[in-house]
Design a protein around this motif. Structure first.
Motif, PDB file in Angstrom:
ATOM      1  N   UNK A   9      -2.884   4.871 -12.206  1.00  0.00           N
ATOM      2  CA  UNK A   9      -3.560   6.156 -12.330  1.00  0.00           C
ATOM      3  C   UNK A   9      -5.073   6.022 -12.477  1.00  0.00           C
ATOM      4  N   UNK A  10      -5.576   4.812 -12.665  1.00  0.00           N
ATOM      5  CA  UNK A  10      -7.009   4.608 -12.802  1.00  0.00           C
ATOM      6  C   UNK A  10      -7.663   4.701 -11.440  1.00  0.00           C
ATOM      7  N   UNK A  11      -8.717   5.500 -11.344  1.00  0.00           N
ATOM      8  CA  UNK A  11      -9.434   5.653 -10.074  1.00  0.00           C
ATOM      9  C   UNK A  11     -10.592   4.670 -10.048  1.00  0.00           C
ATOM     10  N   UNK A  12     -10.521   3.722  -9.145  1.00  0.00           N
ATOM     11  CA  UNK A  12     -11.593   2.756  -8.958  1.00  0.00           C
ATOM     12  C   UNK A  12     -11.562   2.367  -7.489  1.00  0.00           C
ATOM     13  N   UNK A  13     -12.267   3.141  -6.681  1.00  0.00           N
ATOM     14  CA  UNK A  13     -12.229   2.965  -5.231  1.00  0.00           C
ATOM     15  C   UNK A  13     -12.667   1.570  -4.815  1.00  0.00           C
ATOM     16  N   UNK A  14     -13.733   1.061  -5.416  1.00  0.00           N
ATOM     17  CA  UNK A  14     -14.223  -0.270  -5.050  1.00  0.00           C
ATOM     18  C   UNK A  14     -13.177  -1.342  -5.271  1.00  0.00           C
ATOM     19  N   UNK A  15     -12.541  -1.304  -6.433  1.00  0.00           N
ATOM     20  CA  UNK A  15     -11.502  -2.284  -6.732  1.00  0.00           C
ATOM     21  C   UNK A  15     -10.341  -2.135  -5.756  1.00  0.00           C
ATOM     22  N   UNK A  16      -9.916  -0.901  -5.510  1.00  0.00           N
ATOM     23  CA  UNK A  16      -8.772  -0.663  -4.633  1.00  0.00           C
ATOM     24  C   UNK A  16      -9.059  -1.141  -3.208  1.00  0.00           C
ATOM     25  N   UNK A  17     -10.230  -0.783  -2.693  1.00  0.00           N
ATOM     26  CA  UNK A  17     -10.575  -1.218  -1.334  1.00  0.00           C
ATOM     27  C   UNK A  17     -10.685  -2.732  -1.245  1.00  0.00           C
ATOM     28  N   UNK A  18     -11.272  -3.352  -2.272  1.00  0.00           N
ATOM     29  CA  UNK A  18     -11.409  -4.809  -2.274  1.00  0.00           C
ATOM     30  C   UNK A  18     -10.048  -5.497  -2.278  1.00  0.00           C
ATOM     31  N   UNK A  19      -9.109  -4.986  -3.063  1.00  0.00           N
ATOM     32  CA  UNK A  19      -7.766  -5.577  -3.119  1.00  0.00           C
ATOM     33  C   UNK A  19      -7.077  -5.456  -1.764  1.00  0.00           C
ATOM     34  N   UNK A  20      -7.128  -4.262  -1.180  1.00  0.00           N
ATOM     35  CA  UNK A  20      -6.489  -4.043   0.118  1.00  0.00           C
ATOM     36  C   UNK A  20      -7.175  -4.897   1.185  1.00  0.00           C
TER      37      UNK A  20
END
Length: 165
Positions: A9-20
């Protein structure tokens, strides 16, 4: 006691994009070993086939790759028989980059392998969510590229990996 953060539920676009992006890059580099320069060569070959840009200079601009680097990439793809340079009928000083029959065959097989990697990466999403994710990220990337066509996506990928390591 430390408070636990629910990453779902945590919104962190940078982290999410980096992981993907990291998972995508690792997966596709593994399945693109037969393409010169791996994912970068794949992007060039895919663009040559699907976008049909008029010249090598236009191809470099579209992919935001320095023209001298593009020359080396095209040299490798050409050396492997995947593309060929042809004089531009409108300007004989310019070169069109055209996929060979072998290049189209290699790309088709590579696209199937990349799609399989992407299916695994997005397997936590429903089919509708996968389609929406791909559509939305494509639209966002197209908008960003339109606003800043000189941004080098390969540099961005390297920066993500440098920060992660």
């Amino acid at each position: 006691m430390a408070q636990r953060t629910d990453l779902s539920t945590t919104r962190n676009l940078g982290w999410a994009l980096a992981v993907v992006l990291r998972r995508w890059h690792e997966g596709v580099e593994d399945v693109l070993k037969d393409v010169p320069q791996g994912s970068r060569g794949y992007q060039v070959l895919s663009t040559v086939v699907h976008e049909q840009l008029p010249t090598q200079v236009a191809l470099a601009a579209h992919l935001s790759i320095d023209r001298t680097v593009m020359t080396y990439l095209i040299d490798e793809l050409e050396g492997d028989g995947l593309v060929e340079r042809r004089p531009d009928p409108a300007d004989r000083r310019a070169r069109r980059i055209v996929a060979t029959a072998r290049g189209r065959k290699v790309l088709a097989a590579a696209e199937r392998r990349v799609a399989a990697v992407e299916d695994v990466i997005l397997s936590g999403l429903s089919a509708d969510e996968q389609a929406a994710f791909q559509d939305l990220t494509q639209r966002a990337a197209t908008h960003i590229h339109h606003e800043d066509p000189n941004a080098d996506p390969c540099t961005a990928v390297r920066q993500v990996f440098d920060q992660a390591n």
